[in-house]
Design a protein around this motif. Sequence first.
Motif, PDB file in Angstrom:
ATOM      1  N   GLN A  32     -10.999  -1.214   2.491  1.00  0.00           N
ATOM      2  CA  GLN A  32      -9.793  -0.383   2.525  1.00  0.00           C
ATOM      3  C   GLN A  32      -9.075  -0.391   1.172  1.00  0.00           C
ATOM      4  O   GLN A  32      -8.572   0.651   0.727  1.00  0.00           O
ATOM      5  CB  GLN A  32      -8.847  -0.867   3.620  1.00  0.00           C
ATOM      6  N   ILE A  74       0.840  -1.202   0.000  1.00  0.00           N
ATOM      7  CA  ILE A  74       0.000   0.000   0.000  1.00  0.00           C
ATOM      8  C   ILE A  74       0.877   1.254   0.000  1.00  0.00           C
ATOM      9  O   ILE A  74       0.597   2.225  -0.706  1.00  0.00           O
ATOM     10  CB  ILE A  74      -0.971  -0.001   1.205  1.00  0.00           C
ATOM     11  N   GLU A  89       1.202   4.345  -2.981  1.00  0.00           N
ATOM     12  CA  GLU A  89       1.078   5.787  -2.753  1.00  0.00           C
ATOM     13  C   GLU A  89       1.896   6.596  -3.756  1.00  0.00           C
ATOM     14  O   GLU A  89       1.597   7.749  -4.020  1.00  0.00           O
ATOM     15  CB  GLU A  89       1.544   6.148  -1.334  1.00  0.00           C
ATOM     16  N   GLU A 134      -8.715   6.609  -4.037  1.00  0.00           N
ATOM     17  CA  GLU A 134      -7.886   7.741  -3.611  1.00  0.00           C
ATOM     18  C   GLU A 134      -6.757   8.007  -4.601  1.00  0.00           C
ATOM     19  O   GLU A 134      -6.384   9.156  -4.837  1.00  0.00           O
ATOM     20  CB  GLU A 134      -7.307   7.426  -2.227  1.00  0.00           C
ATOM     21  N   LYS A 180      -8.417   2.902  -1.179  1.00  0.00           N
ATOM     22  CA  LYS A 180      -7.067   3.274  -1.617  1.00  0.00           C
ATOM     23  C   LYS A 180      -7.015   3.392  -3.137  1.00  0.00           C
ATOM     24  O   LYS A 180      -6.423   4.337  -3.676  1.00  0.00           O
ATOM     25  CB  LYS A 180      -6.040   2.260  -1.120  1.00  0.00           C
TER      26      LYS A 180
END
Length: 150
Positions: A104, A72, A76, A111, A108
């Motif tokens: 989740q 994860i 990013e 996002e 993500k």
Amino acid sequence: MSKVLIVYASLTGNTEEIAELIAEGIRAAGSEAVLKMVEDCNAAEFLNYDALMLGAYTWGDGELPDEFIDFIEEMEELDLKGRTAAAFGSGDTGYRIYCGAVDQLESKLEELGAVLAQPSLKIEYGPNQEEKGLCREFGVMFIQSLGVAT
């Protein structure tokens, strides 16, 4: 032919089985599916594929498995804007948060700009006979969405 990367974490084999069934659906729809366990994959590999799927079992009280934490963080650094994606996983309704890790992963992906092709697939424990068909159909539907979502 679209190439789809399916990255997953599996503790008991349930999520792995779901991933394999989804891959069968993707292949039946005429596309290529590559399965990788999260610990054997680098998030930057996403960029080599047309679409991606993430799958995880839910740990503890709705948490991502430890295997996904570093992955994860790597995600990013990626721009997934416009990339087609979906999430899936296994869970246990006996816990307060059912399949929280799947939620989740979806969050993500959104996002980071990915386009969620369809609602996530959540299976309690391992898939029963009927759910095996749903897993395959999830893969087929994902491929069908690529022309619309990308």
